[in-house]
Design an enzyme around this catalytic site. Structure first.
Site, PDB file in Angstrom:
ATOM      1  CB  ALA A   1      -0.862  -0.207   1.216  1.00 23.08           C
TER       2      ALA A   1
ATOM      3  NE  ARG B   1      11.016   8.569   0.126  1.00 26.80           N
ATOM      4  CZ  ARG B   1      12.096   7.980   0.735  1.00 26.80           C
ATOM      5  NH1 ARG B   1      13.295   8.129   0.923  1.00 26.80           N
ATOM      6  NH2 ARG B   1      11.374   7.017   1.694  1.00 26.80           N
TER       7      ARG B   1
ATOM      8  CD  GLN C   1      -3.107   0.277   5.113  1.00 29.49           C
ATOM      9  OE1 GLN C   1      -2.272   0.154   4.317  1.00 29.49           O
ATOM     10  NE2 GLN C   1      -2.950   0.504   6.473  1.00 29.49           N
TER      11      GLN C   1
ATOM     12  N   GLY D   1      -0.688   2.494   9.325  1.00 29.11           N
ATOM     13  CA  GLY D   1       0.455   1.674   9.878  1.00 29.11           C
ATOM     14  C   GLY D   1       0.531   0.083   9.233  1.00 29.11           C
TER      15      GLY D   1
ATOM     16  CG  ASN E   1      24.048 -19.949 -47.106  1.00 28.02           C
ATOM     17  OD1 ASN E   1      23.788 -18.630 -47.122  1.00 28.02           O
ATOM     18  ND2 ASN E   1      25.292 -20.454 -46.694  1.00 28.02           N
TER      19      ASN E   1
ATOM     20  CB  ALA F   1      25.728 -10.800 -46.815  1.00 24.78           C
TER      21      ALA F   1
ATOM     22  CG  ASN G   1       7.701  -8.582 -42.327  1.00 25.73           C
ATOM     23  OD1 ASN G   1       8.217  -7.605 -42.659  1.00 25.73           O
ATOM     24  ND2 ASN G   1       7.464  -8.782 -40.927  1.00 25.73           N
TER      25      ASN G   1
HETATM   26  C1  UD1 Z   1       9.177  -0.519   8.910  1.00 26.33           C
HETATM   27  C2  UD1 Z   1       9.489  -1.347  10.005  1.00 26.33           C
HETATM   28  C3  UD1 Z   1      10.751  -1.143  10.639  1.00 26.33           C
HETATM   29  C4  UD1 Z   1      11.634  -1.692   9.739  1.00 26.33           C
HETATM   30  C5  UD1 Z   1      11.398  -1.242   8.446  1.00 26.33           C
HETATM   31  C6  UD1 Z   1      12.375  -1.945   7.467  1.00 26.33           C
HETATM   32  C7  UD1 Z   1       7.116  -1.106  11.116  1.00 26.33           C
HETATM   33  C8  UD1 Z   1       6.226  -0.404  11.891  1.00 26.33           C
HETATM   34  N1  UD1 Z   1       8.128  -0.555  11.090  1.00 26.33           N
HETATM   35  O1  UD1 Z   1       9.363   0.873   8.820  1.00 26.33           O
HETATM   36  O2  UD1 Z   1      10.900  -1.698  12.038  1.00 26.33           O
HETATM   37  O3  UD1 Z   1      12.846  -1.287  10.265  1.00 26.33           O
HETATM   38  O4  UD1 Z   1      10.150  -1.216   7.907  1.00 26.33           O
HETATM   39  O5  UD1 Z   1      12.320  -1.319   6.153  1.00 26.33           O
HETATM   40  O6  UD1 Z   1       6.643  -1.976  10.663  1.00 26.33           O
HETATM   41  N2  UD1 Z   1       2.472  -0.306   4.568  1.00 26.33           N
HETATM   42  C9  UD1 Z   1       1.261  -0.538   4.421  1.00 26.33           C
HETATM   43  N3  UD1 Z   1       0.368   0.306   5.041  1.00 26.33           N
HETATM   44  C10 UD1 Z   1       0.736   1.170   5.904  1.00 26.33           C
HETATM   45  C11 UD1 Z   1       2.063   1.315   6.340  1.00 26.33           C
HETATM   46  C12 UD1 Z   1       2.682   0.546   5.451  1.00 26.33           C
HETATM   47  O7  UD1 Z   1       0.822  -1.257   3.242  1.00 26.33           O
HETATM   48  O8  UD1 Z   1      -0.247   1.652   6.581  1.00 26.33           O
HETATM   49  C13 UD1 Z   1       3.699  -1.195   3.776  1.00 26.33           C
HETATM   50  C14 UD1 Z   1       4.554  -0.043   2.922  1.00 26.33           C
HETATM   51  O9  UD1 Z   1       3.954  -0.034   1.695  1.00 26.33           O
HETATM   52  C15 UD1 Z   1       5.723  -0.833   3.054  1.00 26.33           C
HETATM   53  C16 UD1 Z   1       5.729  -1.416   4.273  1.00 26.33           C
HETATM   54  O10 UD1 Z   1       4.538  -1.603   4.625  1.00 26.33           O
HETATM   55  O11 UD1 Z   1       5.833  -1.947   1.947  1.00 26.33           O
HETATM   56  C17 UD1 Z   1       6.657  -0.685   5.497  1.00 26.33           C
HETATM   57  O12 UD1 Z   1       6.219   0.536   5.615  1.00 26.33           O
HETATM   58  P1  UD1 Z   1       7.049   1.697   5.791  1.00 26.33           P
HETATM   59  O13 UD1 Z   1       6.174   2.863   6.018  1.00 26.33           O
HETATM   60  O14 UD1 Z   1       7.974   1.962   4.871  1.00 26.33           O
HETATM   61  O15 UD1 Z   1       7.694   1.377   7.109  1.00 26.33           O
HETATM   62  P2  UD1 Z   1       9.002   1.873   7.701  1.00 26.33           P
HETATM   63  O16 UD1 Z   1       9.088   3.149   8.526  1.00 26.33           O
HETATM   64  O17 UD1 Z   1      10.064   1.707   6.779  1.00 26.33           O
END
Ligand code: UD1
Ligand code: MG
Length: 456
Positions: A13, A18, A78, A83, A363, A366, A372
């Site tokens: 999600a 970036r 989601q 989170g 064959n 060249a 086609n």
């Molecule tokens: C997360 C971990 C952290 C770890 C790091 C490694 C948690 C709370 N933290 O942090 O401990 O060191 O990854 O890279 O898990 N995502 C969702 N929905 C959300 C939030 C996130 O699908 O609501 C997905 C994101 O797309 C991504 C992954 O979960 O693929 C991680 O989310 P991100 O926000 O990058 O977490 P970090 O802060 O990097």
């Protein structure tokens, strides 16, 4: 292989802003395959029989792509990004079906290896409720730290929530976890959002499980395997790591790569034993190279089959549908598209063969071109066994050249050439003795006269 059931929950999600792309981050490709597809494939290799894909708001594009790479995956949305724990709970209906093991994976962490996941699952089988895949990054800033006490993993603290002492810990959370299917919902439903980001952290289940007296352990993966991709520079880093692994595997499987760092594989390239790959070769999707074939330098292949002991290049371009049988040869500056080059046939120099069959042992001289396309439709050229096509001939399709036929150089062939016949498709040569010299004299005189009148 364990008989335990396993669901892989892939979080995809992420906003991925970036990447600066109109396309969702997880659909960006490594070795020609979307990152999230790599993750799904690895989950399956680690024994996940089912896949739950959690996409963000408007994840239609990811959903659509999943029909290709994981047709059986269930897609959950989601709606608000609250989170990682909240994201996992988006797949509640799948979790409720009841699995022995859950594997939580990130769609933007494509290089994880099946062995690491299998090792984490093995810990679940031994009785752990939560297994965290840890790693030691060169710079731990930004990652959740693994907090250990008396040999137990007691918590994961997100960087923003760490004390100064905790921030010094080098052992970090890769983000990927294996969770006991019978404990997961109990733990996840207790997660709150009283933290620096105000998010529901998946990582909180470590502390919750430890407090409940459940076993929590960490395994360790290599930094390279858990690289999370946030921008295109990191995407290129991941590509480089993937290619390095694949080249090594190709060599261990019996192919010779003279300059492996210059050869690029696709996620699905198949390459046999005793294949020789010279420097600077690109394998696009869908290439199969049989044993003992040679791919000479600077060749570009996609959607192609190269038969045993066949030879390609240098500087050949084989496009989708090229099918080279045993000992066939396609040489320098040749392009082949949707065409079969049968056993031992030779297409050696500066030629385009498209929508065609080149019979065994034929064959192709060249500069031969199969014409086609008329600007609207494509037409087929059939060249029989043992035929000889003289250099610089144009074969205007649809056309058939019979077995053993002989086409004179420089011909434009528009009518069928029956087997064993000789076809001239050009004007006959006329030679006039002495006329060359006369012509030169005439031209020289004319030029001199012009120069003289300009000077006057
Ligand atoms: C997360 C971990 C952290 C770890 C790091 C490694 C948690 C709370 N933290 O942090 O401990 O060191 O990854 O890279 O898990 N995502 C969702 N929905 C959300 C939030 C996130 O699908 O609501 C997905 C994101 O797309 C991504 C992954 O979960 O693929 C991680 O989310 P991100 O926000 O990058 O977490 P970090 O802060 O990097
Ligand atoms: Mg991240």
């Amino acid at each position: 292989m364990t008989s335990r059931t396993c669901l892989s929950i892939i979080l995809a999600a992420g906003e991925g802003t970036r990447m600066k792309s109109a396309m969702p981050k997880v659909l960006h490709k490594i070795a020609g395959l979307a990152m999230v597809a790599h993750v799904a494939t690895t989950a399956e290799a680690a024994g996940a029989g089912d896949i739950a894909l959690v996409v963000g708001h408007g994840g239609d594009e990811v959903k659509k792509a999943a029909e290709g790479f994981a047709p059986k995956a269930e897609v959950f949305e989601q709606k608000a990004r609250l989170g990682t724990a909240h994201a996992v709970l988006a797949a509640r209906h799948a979790i409720e079906r009841g699995y022995d093991d859950l594997l939580v994976m990130f769609g933007d962490t494509p290089l994880i290896e099946a062995e690491s996941l299998a090792a984490a699952r093995a810990k679940l089988a031994e009785g752990a409720a939560v297994v965290v895949i840890g790693f030691r990054p060169p710079n731990p800033a930004g990652y959740g730290r693994l907090i250990e006490k008396d040999g137990r993993l007691v918590a994961i603290r997100e960087d923003k929530d760490c004390s100064d002492d905790e921030r010094k810990i080098g052992f970090c959370n890769a983000g990927l976890m294996a969770v006991s299917g019978s404990q997961a919902l109990k733990l996840l439903d207790q997660v709150g959002n009283a933290n620096a980001k105000g998010e529901f952290y998946l990582t909180d289940i470590v502390e919750l499980a430890d407090r409940a007296g459940l076993k929590v352990v960490a395994t360790e993966a290599a930094f390279e395997s858990v690289l999370g991709i946030n921008n295109r520079a990191e995407l290129a880093e991941a590509e480089a790591i993937w290619q390095k692994r694949r080249r090594r595997q190709a060599m261990l499987d019996g192919a010779t790569l003279i300059a492996p760092e210059t050869v690029y594989f696709s996620h699905d390239t198949e390459i046999g034993t005793d294949v020789l790959v010279e420097p600077n070769v690109w394998f696009g999707p869908g290439v199969k190279v049989a044993a003992s074939a040679t791919i000479h330098a600077f060749s570009h292949l996609e959607g192609t089959k190269v038969g045993p002991r066949a030879e390609v290049g240098p500087f050949a371009r084989l496009r989708p549908g090229a099918d080279l049988h045993e000992k066939a040869k396609v040489g320098n500056f040749c392009e082949v598209k949707k065409a079969t080059i049968e056993k031992g046939a030779k297409v050696n120099h500066l030629t385009y063969i498209g929508d065609a069959r080149v019979g065994a042992g034929a064959n192709i001289g060249a500069g031969t071109i199969t014409c086609n396309y008329d600007g609207y439709s494509k037409f087929f050229t059939d060249i029989g066994e043992g035929a000889f096509i003289g250099s610089n001939s144009s074969l205007v399709a649809p056309i058939a050249i019979g077995a053993g036929a002989y086409v004179a150089s420089g011909s434009v062939i528009t009518d069928e050439v029956p087997a064993d016949s000789l076809a001239f498709g050009r004007a006959r040569q006329k030679t006039l003795p002495g006329k060359g010299k006369q012509l030169r004299e005439r031209f020289a005189d004319a030029a001199a006269a012009k120069k003289k009148s300009a000077a006057e």
